[in-house]
Design a protein around this motif. Sequence first.
Motif: not given
Length: 607
Positions: A197, A201, A217-218, A220-225
């Motif tokens: 990620h 990014k 937050a970073f 969480k974003e990575s986990k979502k992807r």
Amino acid sequence: KLKYRINIMKRALTETVEGQFSIIGELKNIFKKSLIKSYPESSDFNIEVVISSQPKYGDYQCNSAMALSKILKESGTKVSPVEVAKTLIGNIPANEIIELLSTAGPGFINITLSQKFVVRQIANMCLEGVSPPKVDKKKVVIDFSSPNIAKEMHVGHLRSTIIGDSLARLLEYLGHDVVRLNHVGDWGTQFGMLLAHLNDKYPDYLNNPLPIGDLQAFYKESKKRFDEDAEFKKRAYAAVVELQAHDPDQTKRWQLICDTSRKEFQKIYDRLDIKLTERGESFYQDSMKRIVEDLKQKNLLVYEEGRYVMFPQKEGLNPLTVVKSDGGYTYDTSDIAALCHRLEVEKADWIIYVTDLGQSSHFESLFDCMEHAGYIDKNRVRIDHVGFGVVLGENKKRLKTRSGDTIRLVDLLDEGIKKSMDKLIEKNRDSVMSPEELEQAKTSVAYGCIKYADLSNNRKGDYIFSFDKMLEDKGNTAVYLLYMYTRIRSIARLANVEPKQLLNYAKNKGIKIEDPKEIKLAKEILKFYDVIQKITDDLLLHSLCEYLYNISTVFSDFYDSCYCVEKDRNTGEVIKVNMDRMLLCEVTANILAKCFDILGLKPVNRM
Ligand code: ARG
């Protein structure tokens, strides 16, 4: 009723114990000697001595005669508990600490301390301070705090940080060689998605400072992807493999992520004055290979569905996953390697892990397996998992923000600072204290109350986090105790007695302790060493907090009825100072200070 006076003047002492020590420990030794003489066939029986439940039963009691009588009966000797008690008393060796022994009820033995002994120990404390008891010096490794990189440090880590720091302080006070290790989670598959990620990014990460303000937050974003995008998932896995092969770019990215986290953690440690040496999971990467080979060679690993696992000997424990099906290592593997390092390289005699109770079975399996592998020699090394319960909110559910997120520790500390300031202003302290004093009192109270609320609860239970409760100025709270301390310290100051004068008085005249309230306080002071012994054994720090509260109450009792300073009613001028009582105040304050020191609280001069 029979009473036996042990006359220390008429009998030669068999043994004199120097310095300060746990009275319970010493009484047990004395009773043990009597046991060996009285009933040599039961000499390995474990004699118990406890602090008396009521003053009429003396200072300490030995309640072992009943159990001992039962054991003797089983082996064919019929003696009543009362007889056992009398025989034990009769064979007590000459000693300096017991004044009076008596039997009571069905075979209780009540113990009264020798006044002379009490006075001598207190006198020593006046001269030497609250010196630590003598112990065998050990190398202790304590693994605490240990948050995970890129994830926010949460209240569970806060508990580990507070409890671990206090245990380290206790062991340092005792003179042990303590290594405080922060076993951060800085390795593992979660890094794959973070690295991938980051690359997507911020491709220019090498030239620009990393703009990640909020690592949570970073993450969480990575986990979502990672969860939603199969192609991304593939790249994440590849990134881990590259990182483990020491690819320079991936290593650089990894370093950046770790540094960002590290800075955030450090802010918390600085505010709470906590010292830690970081030695995370990644540190053990290279030694893992060697250890896995060793375990394979010893035939201790079982190949199961593509993975290598190790089964504990004790039934009901989960196996450790040593090598995953993709060949990677796990949390278990790094703990195996870390334990080996602590034993072989650190040469630790004692290893302590402070984590939530949820990890109990992990550690049970780890210790079991490592003993079986021959890495741990239980006769030489002490190993403890110090587990603790969950932090709950006032609604008795896991502490969360209103929106259901985990609470950020910085926000929690900020709120503590704000609430403690509100409290000081509410009590109009801002009108009598200087801005610097107010600032000091504010932080001392805020961080003190957060630490104390945690430490004063039995760590094994869940605990309810409530600023309103912890900031109360009555009861067993940091605020009450810190305030009590400033009050005691101010007694000598207001009487214009310098510490030096007190010391000279103690040197030249010793200390006189006569009034029952004085004696009670003196005996309470000496219990400090019993508590220190107890918490070194069970690592339950709340006993120290209970003691702190008890001694404050006993002190109040003493201070209410024993005049320390007499003042002229009209002029307020000091007419008479009772130096012996001043010394008792001084020693009490020193004991409180020592307890605060162990608990990581910072008392202030005014609050
Ligand atoms: N990082 C782990 C966690 O957050 C705690 C590590 C504790 N120490 C250890 N050696 N396993 O749960």
